[in-house]
Design a protein around this motif. Structure first.
Motif, PDB file in Angstrom:
ATOM      1  N   GLN A   1      -3.597 -10.607   3.614  1.00  0.00           N
ATOM      2  CA  GLN A   1      -4.882 -11.275   3.403  1.00  0.00           C
ATOM      3  C   GLN A   1      -4.974 -11.983   2.056  1.00  0.00           C
ATOM      4  O   GLN A   1      -5.997 -12.583   1.743  1.00  0.00           O
ATOM      5  CB  GLN A   1      -6.019 -10.235   3.501  1.00  0.00           C
ATOM      6  N   THR A   2      -3.953 -11.898   1.232  1.00  0.00           N
ATOM      7  CA  THR A   2      -4.008 -12.520  -0.088  1.00  0.00           C
ATOM      8  C   THR A   2      -2.726 -13.286  -0.374  1.00  0.00           C
ATOM      9  O   THR A   2      -1.668 -12.980   0.188  1.00  0.00           O
ATOM     10  CB  THR A   2      -4.218 -11.449  -1.186  1.00  0.00           C
ATOM     11  N   ARG A   3      -2.835 -14.269  -1.248  1.00  0.00           N
ATOM     12  CA  ARG A   3      -1.669 -15.011  -1.713  1.00  0.00           C
ATOM     13  C   ARG A   3      -1.637 -15.042  -3.241  1.00  0.00           C
ATOM     14  O   ARG A   3      -0.921 -15.838  -3.830  1.00  0.00           O
ATOM     15  CB  ARG A   3      -1.701 -16.451  -1.159  1.00  0.00           C
ATOM     16  N   ASP A   4      -2.398 -14.156  -3.851  1.00  0.00           N
ATOM     17  CA  ASP A   4      -2.422 -14.050  -5.309  1.00  0.00           C
ATOM     18  C   ASP A   4      -1.430 -12.973  -5.726  1.00  0.00           C
ATOM     19  O   ASP A   4      -1.618 -11.793  -5.415  1.00  0.00           O
ATOM     20  CB  ASP A   4      -3.832 -13.695  -5.780  1.00  0.00           C
ATOM     21  N   HIS A   5      -0.354 -13.347  -6.445  1.00  0.00           N
ATOM     22  CA  HIS A   5       0.695 -12.385  -6.746  1.00  0.00           C
ATOM     23  C   HIS A   5       0.218 -11.283  -7.682  1.00  0.00           C
ATOM     24  O   HIS A   5       0.748 -10.170  -7.659  1.00  0.00           O
ATOM     25  CB  HIS A   5       1.926 -13.096  -7.323  1.00  0.00           C
ATOM     26  N   LEU A   6      -0.806 -11.558  -8.510  1.00  0.00           N
ATOM     27  CA  LEU A   6      -1.332 -10.504  -9.380  1.00  0.00           C
ATOM     28  C   LEU A   6      -2.046  -9.428  -8.559  1.00  0.00           C
ATOM     29  O   LEU A   6      -1.906  -8.226  -8.817  1.00  0.00           O
ATOM     30  CB  LEU A   6      -2.278 -11.099 -10.427  1.00  0.00           C
ATOM     31  N   THR A   7      -2.812  -9.864  -7.571  1.00  0.00           N
ATOM     32  CA  THR A   7      -3.460  -8.901  -6.670  1.00  0.00           C
ATOM     33  C   THR A   7      -2.422  -8.127  -5.870  1.00  0.00           C
ATOM     34  O   THR A   7      -2.567  -6.917  -5.643  1.00  0.00           O
ATOM     35  CB  THR A   7      -4.417  -9.640  -5.712  1.00  0.00           C
ATOM     36  N   GLU A   8      -1.362  -8.810  -5.458  1.00  0.00           N
ATOM     37  CA  GLU A   8      -0.300  -8.134  -4.698  1.00  0.00           C
ATOM     38  C   GLU A   8       0.418  -7.090  -5.552  1.00  0.00           C
ATOM     39  O   GLU A   8       0.758  -6.009  -5.061  1.00  0.00           O
ATOM     40  CB  GLU A   8       0.678  -9.192  -4.175  1.00  0.00           C
ATOM     41  N   ILE A   9       0.636  -7.402  -6.824  1.00  0.00           N
ATOM     42  CA  ILE A   9       1.237  -6.409  -7.721  1.00  0.00           C
ATOM     43  C   ILE A   9       0.315  -5.205  -7.873  1.00  0.00           C
ATOM     44  O   ILE A   9       0.757  -4.045  -7.865  1.00  0.00           O
ATOM     45  CB  ILE A   9       1.532  -7.053  -9.098  1.00  0.00           C
ATOM     46  N   MET A  10      -0.991  -5.467  -7.981  1.00  0.00           N
ATOM     47  CA  MET A  10      -1.953  -4.375  -8.115  1.00  0.00           C
ATOM     48  C   MET A  10      -1.957  -3.496  -6.863  1.00  0.00           C
ATOM     49  O   MET A  10      -2.002  -2.261  -6.941  1.00  0.00           O
ATOM     50  CB  MET A  10      -3.349  -4.944  -8.367  1.00  0.00           C
ATOM     51  N   LEU A  11      -1.903  -4.120  -5.685  1.00  0.00           N
ATOM     52  CA  LEU A  11      -1.876  -3.354  -4.436  1.00  0.00           C
ATOM     53  C   LEU A  11      -0.607  -2.510  -4.324  1.00  0.00           C
ATOM     54  O   LEU A  11      -0.647  -1.365  -3.865  1.00  0.00           O
ATOM     55  CB  LEU A  11      -1.981  -4.307  -3.241  1.00  0.00           C
ATOM     56  N   SER A  12       0.518  -3.075  -4.729  1.00  0.00           N
ATOM     57  CA  SER A  12       1.767  -2.306  -4.666  1.00  0.00           C
ATOM     58  C   SER A  12       1.740  -1.129  -5.644  1.00  0.00           C
ATOM     59  O   SER A  12       2.264  -0.047  -5.348  1.00  0.00           O
ATOM     60  CB  SER A  12       2.973  -3.214  -4.955  1.00  0.00           C
ATOM     61  N   THR A  13       1.121  -1.323  -6.814  1.00  0.00           N
ATOM     62  CA  THR A  13       0.973  -0.219  -7.768  1.00  0.00           C
ATOM     63  C   THR A  13       0.072   0.867  -7.194  1.00  0.00           C
ATOM     64  O   THR A  13       0.358   2.067  -7.319  1.00  0.00           O
ATOM     65  CB  THR A  13       0.385  -0.735  -9.095  1.00  0.00           C
ATOM     66  N   LEU A  14      -1.011   0.438  -6.559  1.00  0.00           N
ATOM     67  CA  LEU A  14      -1.913   1.390  -5.904  1.00  0.00           C
ATOM     68  C   LEU A  14      -1.187   2.160  -4.808  1.00  0.00           C
ATOM     69  O   LEU A  14      -1.385   3.373  -4.639  1.00  0.00           O
ATOM     70  CB  LEU A  14      -3.109   0.635  -5.312  1.00  0.00           C
ATOM     71  N   LEU A  15      -0.311   1.481  -4.079  1.00  0.00           N
ATOM     72  CA  LEU A  15       0.457   2.137  -3.018  1.00  0.00           C
ATOM     73  C   LEU A  15       1.402   3.182  -3.609  1.00  0.00           C
ATOM     74  O   LEU A  15       1.492   4.310  -3.102  1.00  0.00           O
ATOM     75  CB  LEU A  15       1.247   1.097  -2.234  1.00  0.00           C
ATOM     76  N   ALA A  16       2.108   2.821  -4.681  1.00  0.00           N
ATOM     77  CA  ALA A  16       3.072   3.746  -5.278  1.00  0.00           C
ATOM     78  C   ALA A  16       2.401   5.009  -5.784  1.00  0.00           C
ATOM     79  O   ALA A  16       2.850   6.132  -5.500  1.00  0.00           O
ATOM     80  CB  ALA A  16       3.822   3.046  -6.415  1.00  0.00           C
ATOM     81  N   LEU A  17       1.318   4.845  -6.549  1.00  0.00           N
ATOM     82  CA  LEU A  17       0.646   6.016  -7.122  1.00  0.00           C
ATOM     83  C   LEU A  17      -0.270   6.693  -6.114  1.00  0.00           C
ATOM     84  O   LEU A  17      -0.358   7.922  -6.068  1.00  0.00           O
ATOM     85  CB  LEU A  17      -0.161   5.588  -8.361  1.00  0.00           C
ATOM     86  N   GLY A  18      -0.951   5.890  -5.297  1.00  0.00           N
ATOM     87  CA  GLY A  18      -1.910   6.456  -4.336  1.00  0.00           C
ATOM     88  C   GLY A  18      -1.258   7.266  -3.235  1.00  0.00           C
ATOM     89  O   GLY A  18      -1.762   8.329  -2.843  1.00  0.00           O
ATOM     90  N   SER A  19      -0.110   6.795  -2.718  1.00  0.00           N
ATOM     91  CA  SER A  19       0.555   7.533  -1.638  1.00  0.00           C
ATOM     92  C   SER A  19       0.978   8.924  -2.120  1.00  0.00           C
ATOM     93  O   SER A  19       0.918   9.901  -1.371  1.00  0.00           O
ATOM     94  CB  SER A  19       1.774   6.758  -1.140  1.00  0.00           C
ATOM     95  N   TYR A  20       1.385   9.015  -3.380  1.00  0.00           N
ATOM     96  CA  TYR A  20       1.781  10.313  -3.945  1.00  0.00           C
ATOM     97  C   TYR A  20       0.579  11.251  -4.027  1.00  0.00           C
ATOM     98  O   TYR A  20       0.635  12.400  -3.585  1.00  0.00           O
ATOM     99  CB  TYR A  20       2.382  10.095  -5.333  1.00  0.00           C
ATOM    100  N   HIS A  21      -0.525  10.747  -4.564  1.00  0.00           N
ATOM    101  CA  HIS A  21      -1.683  11.616  -4.787  1.00  0.00           C
ATOM    102  C   HIS A  21      -2.409  11.963  -3.493  1.00  0.00           C
ATOM    103  O   HIS A  21      -2.925  13.081  -3.357  1.00  0.00           O
ATOM    104  CB  HIS A  21      -2.634  10.952  -5.784  1.00  0.00           C
ATOM    105  N   VAL A  22      -2.462  11.045  -2.552  1.00  0.00           N
ATOM    106  CA  VAL A  22      -3.078  11.362  -1.262  1.00  0.00           C
ATOM    107  C   VAL A  22      -2.316  12.490  -0.566  1.00  0.00           C
ATOM    108  O   VAL A  22      -2.906  13.432  -0.027  1.00  0.00           O
ATOM    109  CB  VAL A  22      -3.129  10.107  -0.362  1.00  0.00           C
ATOM    110  N   ALA A  23      -0.996  12.407  -0.569  1.00  0.00           N
ATOM    111  CA  ALA A  23      -0.184  13.461   0.044  1.00  0.00           C
ATOM    112  C   ALA A  23      -0.406  14.801  -0.659  1.00  0.00           C
ATOM    113  O   ALA A  23      -0.507  15.847  -0.001  1.00  0.00           O
ATOM    114  CB  ALA A  23       1.296  13.071  -0.005  1.00  0.00           C
ATOM    115  N   GLU A  24      -0.463  14.780  -1.990  1.00  0.00           N
ATOM    116  CA  GLU A  24      -0.693  16.023  -2.730  1.00  0.00           C
ATOM    117  C   GLU A  24      -2.045  16.630  -2.382  1.00  0.00           C
ATOM    118  O   GLU A  24      -2.193  17.856  -2.344  1.00  0.00           O
ATOM    119  CB  GLU A  24      -0.602  15.755  -4.235  1.00  0.00           C
ATOM    120  N   GLU A  25      -3.037  15.795  -2.144  1.00  0.00           N
ATOM    121  CA  GLU A  25      -4.362  16.297  -1.770  1.00  0.00           C
ATOM    122  C   GLU A  25      -4.324  17.044  -0.448  1.00  0.00           C
ATOM    123  O   GLU A  25      -5.096  17.987  -0.225  1.00  0.00           O
ATOM    124  CB  GLU A  25      -5.363  15.141  -1.679  1.00  0.00           C
TER     125      GLU A  25
END
Length: 509
Positions: free
Chosen positions: A205-229
């Protein structure tokens, strides 16, 4: 101000190590640990604590995600049997074998011996993969090492939690432990897969590479913490999420320019985190205790090597006899030597509760084994790779490269002759005579290379790909300079840059 000074001192140290490590022929990670250890012992760097919470919940997801997005699942699938056995059954076997040796040789109680065996079964592949890149070993071997390391971390951390609970409580329920093991692995994989797919869809849904970097960072850290929860494995989750994004979302959801930007960001993030972690590892090794415990550390180091050998050679013998995958013996030797310990092992030791029986002895020995591994295995890794013939070209390849060298030097001489002639240093007759002599050598090299060229088509393909990437970077630099000088409009230049990025991605993948 003290914090800023400390950060600048660490950056300066890392930069100097990066500049000199390759010249000295030692892995970057080993150079960082040794330098930090020496500077910390002399009081030139402050003693910074290795905060297990920060490393486990911030640094570890970044390192795992950066590795996972680069792994080609198609290549990993070719070595699936090996990777699966080494990272599941293999972790248990190595933990058990190492624990038995520690119990028998050093008298550690069974829970402590197995817990230590588990922490020392984790492989840190930063040093070995850096050596792989420099020495150009087979790609399949690199994928095998990377795949084992990623899944090895997940299985080892899950087993670590079970063994730590047994050590603290004094009770071990095999059935409950088996069910817990299945839950954390399966649930972690499902959570990572789901959030990886959702993030890939969001990237569409986006073509802004800064937003895409932010989403990938959220995926890396978020997937870890969601699983731990959900009391699942955060490591399995972040690895799965990285594999999904790298093999599904990367090509389907990201524009070529975004792939370049995202790849560069995660490459730097992985490098930066690796630098910080290994500096902290070196600063947290106590030189006095390390010397005092040296006999115990040496025995423990030998126990780890024995445990690894009890895993590597039997597994590949079984696969070679009954499976579909044949792994050369020299690869097996390298995987034995490449069982380098590093940051994650030290982080687990630092995270142990202080009320654990024998806490101080356990942490000191584990830190000492990591230091021994980085010194002995890290420094000898590159020479052993050459000794095993994994980086040594064949006689035909050597002949091919000699002709390449003759062609390169011949053309360099011709260019210099032209310069000397045009500057008036050489007369026309001398220029023609020397140029003709050089041309004979060039023609002979070209003729021999044409004859050998069909045997080394893969080599030529790699060379041409590297040259193509270099030329695209030159084009991109020229376009950016034109924008800065207002020679072209931004809209036209942006369209051209997108075409270049697309071509660079196609050449790379």
């Amino acid at each position: 101000m003290l914090n800023l000074t400390t950060i600048l001192a660490l950056l300066a140290t890392a930069s100097l190590v990066g500049a000199f490590a390759r010249r000295l022929g030692i892995p970057y990670a080993t150079g960082l640990v040794v330098t930090a250890f020496l500077l910390g012992s002399w009081g030139l760097l402050p003693q910074l604590a290795l905060d297990s919470t920060v490393v486990l919940h911030l640094f570890l997801p970044v390192l795992l995600f950066e590795t996972a997005i680069r792994i080609d699942v198609a290549l990993l699938r070719r070595s699936f049997e090996s990777v699966f056995l080494l990272s599941t059954v293999g972790v248990v076997v190595m933990t058990g074998t190492t624990g038995v040796v520690l119990h028998v040789a050093l008298g550690f109680d069974w829970p402590i011996a197995l817990l230590m065996g588990n922490m020392l079964s984790i492989t840190d592949t930063v040093a070995i993969l850096a050596a792989f890149k420099e020495l150009k070993v087979p790609q399949r071997l690199g994928t095998l090492i990377e795949g084992e390391s990623l899944l090895n971390d997940g299985t080892a951390l899950v087993l670590f939690g079970l063994l730590l609970n047994w050590t603290l409580s004094g009770h071990f329920d095999p059935l409950k432990s088996a069910l817990d093991l299945v839950w954390v692995i399966v649930a972690g994989g499902i959570i990572g897969g789901v959030v990886g797919i959702l993030t890939s869809l969001a990237l569409l849904q986006t073509r802004d590479h800064l937003t895409e970097i932010m989403l990938s960072t959220l995926l890396a850290l978020g997937s870890y913490h969601v699983a731990e929860e959900f009391h699942a494995s955060g490591v399995i989750s972040v690895v799965t999420a990285g594999l999904v994004l790298g093999n599904y979302g990367w090509r389907r959801a990201l524009a070529p320019s975004s792939q370049v930007a995202l790849g560069s960001f995660w490459e730097y993030a992985g490098f930066g985190v690796t630098t910080v972690v290994f500096l902290l590892v070196g600063l947290n090794v106590n030189s006095v205790q390390w010397v005092q415990y040296l006999p115990v550390i040496l025995i423990s180091f030998a126990a780890v090597q024995l445990g690894r050998a009890s895993l590597i050679y039997p597994v590949f013998w079984v696969l070679g006899r009954f499976g579909r995958e044949q792994v050369p013996l020299n690869w097996q030797h390298l995987m034995q030597l490449g069982n380098i310990k590093g940051s994650l092992t030290m982080v687990l030791a630092a995270s142990l509760p202080m009320q654990l029986p024998g806490y101080r002895d356990l942490v000191t020995v584990v830190f000492g084994v990591v230091m021994m591994s980085l010194l002995v295995q890290g420094i000898t890794l590159a020479p052993v790779i050459r000794r095993l013939g994994l980086a040594t070209p064949s006689s035909r390849r050597q002949r091919f490269e000699r002709e390449q060298l003759r062609l390169i030097t011949g053309r360099a001489v011709q260019q210099e002759l032209v310069t000397l002639y045009e500057s008036g240093i050489l007369s026309n007759s001398n220029f023609e005579r020397l140029r003709a002599r050089t041309q004979v050598s060039i023609a002979g090299a070209e003729r021999e290379l044409r004859r050998l060229g069909t045997e080394f088509q893969d080599h030529w393909d790699d060379v041409l790909q590297e040259i193509g990437q270099r030329l695209k970077h030159i084009e991109k630099s020229a376009v950016l300079n034109a924008i800065r000088q207002d020679l072209v409009s931004y809209e036209v230049a942006q369209e051209y840059l997108e075409q270049l990025d697309s071509q660079m991605v196609e050449q790379k993948f």
